[in-house]
Scaffold this active site. Structure first.
Site, short mmCIF file in Angstrom:
data_model
loop_
_atom_site.label_atom_id
_atom_site.label_comp_id
_atom_site.label_asym_id
_atom_site.label_seq_id
_atom_site.Cartn_x
_atom_site.Cartn_y
_atom_site.Cartn_z
N ARG A 88 16.84 3.95 0.64
CA ARG A 88 17.68 5.06 0.17
C ARG A 88 18.28 5.84 1.34
NH1 ARG A 88 12.72 7.40 -3.20
NH2 ARG A 88 12.30 5.18 -3.20
N LYS B 147 3.00 -0.99 5.01
CA LYS B 147 2.64 -1.71 3.79
C LYS B 147 1.36 -2.50 4.00
CE LYS B 147 7.36 -2.63 2.11
NZ LYS B 147 7.27 -1.94 0.82
#
Ligand code: BES
Ligand code: MN
Ligand code: ZN
Length: 500
Positions: free
Chosen positions: A350, A276
């Site tokens: 996920r 990120k």
């Protein structure tokens, strides 16, 4: 837990010192007990209201220092707007507003739980009290210095004055449990990732044993044996080992299928190799807000002795870039047997949930399962911080969550699932890939991915709480960063529909 409020209930009587908080409506009308307690000060208020253009609008306040005729140091009149329009979820907010108006230096305060139209009912009084308690929370354990002129904040005694103190106290008992649950969740979210890594998270969850919750901790070896390679792949680049925690509260009938709540517990999300940008990355210490909610909820259910069988499952990992980190292009075999091609290592939540969901459905055969996860930035684009995204394969479950949201003020908004989105996550090399590859419908393709790991058509709902879990949720009942979002929602949903 850092609590700034010590709550008590008492009958109506004019306080001799401290701060007095009373409510009035938008006609500046008080209830009878309030009017009696104020005595001659009512005229003073009328004059001050005129001078300051105070109209009794919801959440507005009029403040009088050393009001003549009263012994209190300060009188605060909080507007309720039209009292007849107050909804259930407004009382907790009003409690937060009331405490928020009390100067931080005040040692004691009395809040009159009475509205112009009616005496506050026990449930409403208890909600006022809970709102005040949640508002009083702060996370300051790492502050060692005071600013100039600041005094160390001490807990203040807050008395809720009410017609029937015993009835209010009784109604508050379950709220006290829920309030503790919310504050536990907030503490976990606010805690930095150097302190709260997966193993430590598991230790904190294990403190639920004191509440008679059974807690099992699965270490890396145990998860390997179960084939949880999707979860383990996320954690493999971290110096900190991953953990899964299974919490069981058996308050319901023997042999009745449990409800199951699953949380994303990414203790820190750097993005991994798909790293990120630096700006704002510190927020990713809160990427375990889903798991924090599960721990808070299990506490609430146990502490209020909920008549339900409930399972909590959290997957705790740290997503780091490292020589041993997972790469884009890697293919992992999940516990379900389905293979997953990793396209973006930042779509890690996920992967954790894929194994946690599969494991929960297979092992516990729950009535339903609900997962909470700070899963996608896309849900913040869609809904901001005001609603969590709700995705579900079950209309009834969706309805129950939506209603509980309206009752508690923890709002959810249903988003679509549809097979049309599936092609976005079909992989060239494996059964499924972990991102849709484009920015479009990012929250939906994430939910669509999760759905592939819901075994045996278990009724399931996914709450994407990336917006709700922390930050910008500076509300009347929370001035800290972590919100503890979801504890009140799920507690209510369970209380409304699943207790025997
Ligand atoms: N934890 C983030 C999502 C997030 C973002 C939560 C901001 C709270 C605030 C999640 O793991 C993530 O990185 N999601 C990616 C998915 C993308 C790579 C498909 C995102 O939303 O950008
Ligand atoms: Mn991520
Ligand atoms: Zn994440």
């Amino acid at each position: 837990m850092n609590e700034a409020v010590k709550l008590g209930f008492a009958g109506f009587s004019t306080p001799r010192d401290g701060v007095l908080v009373v409510f009035c409506d938008d006609d500046l009308k008080f209830g009878p007990a309030t009017r009696k307690a104020l005595g001659g000060a009512v005229n003073l208020i009328a004059r001050a209201a005129k001078a300051e253009n105070f109209k009794g609008k919801r959440a507005s306040a009029l403040e009088l220092a050393m009001p003549q005729g009263l012994d209190v140091t300060r009188l605060i009149v909080v507007g309720t707007g039209k009292a007849s329009e107050l909804k259930e979820r407004d009382f907790i907010t009003l409690g937060g507003t009331a405490l928020g108006k009390v100067p931080s230096a005040a040692r004691s305060a009395t809040i009159f739980a009475e509205f112009s139209s009616s005496a506050a009912k026990p449930d409403q009084t208890a909600d006022l009290a809970l709102g005040a308690r949640l508002r009083g929370y702060r996370f300051d354990r790492y502050k060692t210095k005071l600013k100039e002129g600041e005094t160390k904040p001490e807990a203040k005694a807050v008395t809720i004055a009410v017609a029937d103190a015993a009835a209010a106290r009784k109604a508050y008992a379950s709220r006290a449990a829920i309030g503790e649950g919310v504050l536990i969740a907030r503490d976990l979210v606010n805690e930095p990732a150097n302190v709260l890594y997966p193993e430590e998270f598991a230790r904190r969850a294990a403190m639920l044993r004191k509440q008679r919750v059974a807690v099992e901790i699965l270490d890396v070896k145990a998860m390997k044996k179960l084939g949880m390679n999707a979860l383990l792949g996320v954690g493999q680049g971290s110096r900190r080992d991953s953990r899964m925690v299974v919490m069981r509260w058996n308050g319901g009938k023997k042999n009745e299928a449990p409800v199951a709540i699953i949380g994303k517990g990414v203790c820190f999300d750097t993005g991994g190799i798909s790293i990120k940008p630096a700006a704002g990355m510190e927020d990713m210490k809160g990427d375990m807000a889903g798991a924090a909610c599960v721990v808070g909820l299990m506490h609430a259910l146990a502490a209020r002795n909920a008549r339900v069988n409930a399972i909590g499952v959290i997957g705790c990992v740290e997503n780091m870039p490292d020589g041993n980190a997972q790469r884009p292009g890697d293919i992992v075999k999940s516990m379900s047997g389905q293979t997953i091609e990793i396209i973006n290592t930042d779509a890690e939540g996920r992967l954790v949930l894929a194994d946690a969901l599969w494991y929960t459905a297979k092992r516990f055969k729950p009535k339903f399962m609900i997962d909470l996860a700070t899963l996608t930035g896309a849900i913040i684009v869609a809904l901001g911080h005001e609603h969590a995204g709700l995705f579900s394969n079950d209309d009834e479950l969706s309805k129950q969550l939506t209603e509980a949201g309206l009752e508690t003020g923890e709002l959810v908004w249903r988003m679509p699932l549809a097979k049309e989105y599936d092609k976005a996550i079909d992989s060239k090399f494996a059964d499924v890939k972990n991102t849709g590859g484009s920015r479009w419908a990012g929250a939906i393709t994430a939910a669509q991915f999760l759905q592939r790991f819901v075994a045996d058509q278990t009724p399931w709902a996914h709450l994407d709480i990336a917006g709700a879990g922390f930050d910008s949720r500076q509300t009347e009942i929370n001035k800290s960063w972590g919100s503890g979002w979801g504890v009140r929602l799920l507690d209510r949903m369970i209380a409304d529909h699943y207790e025997s």
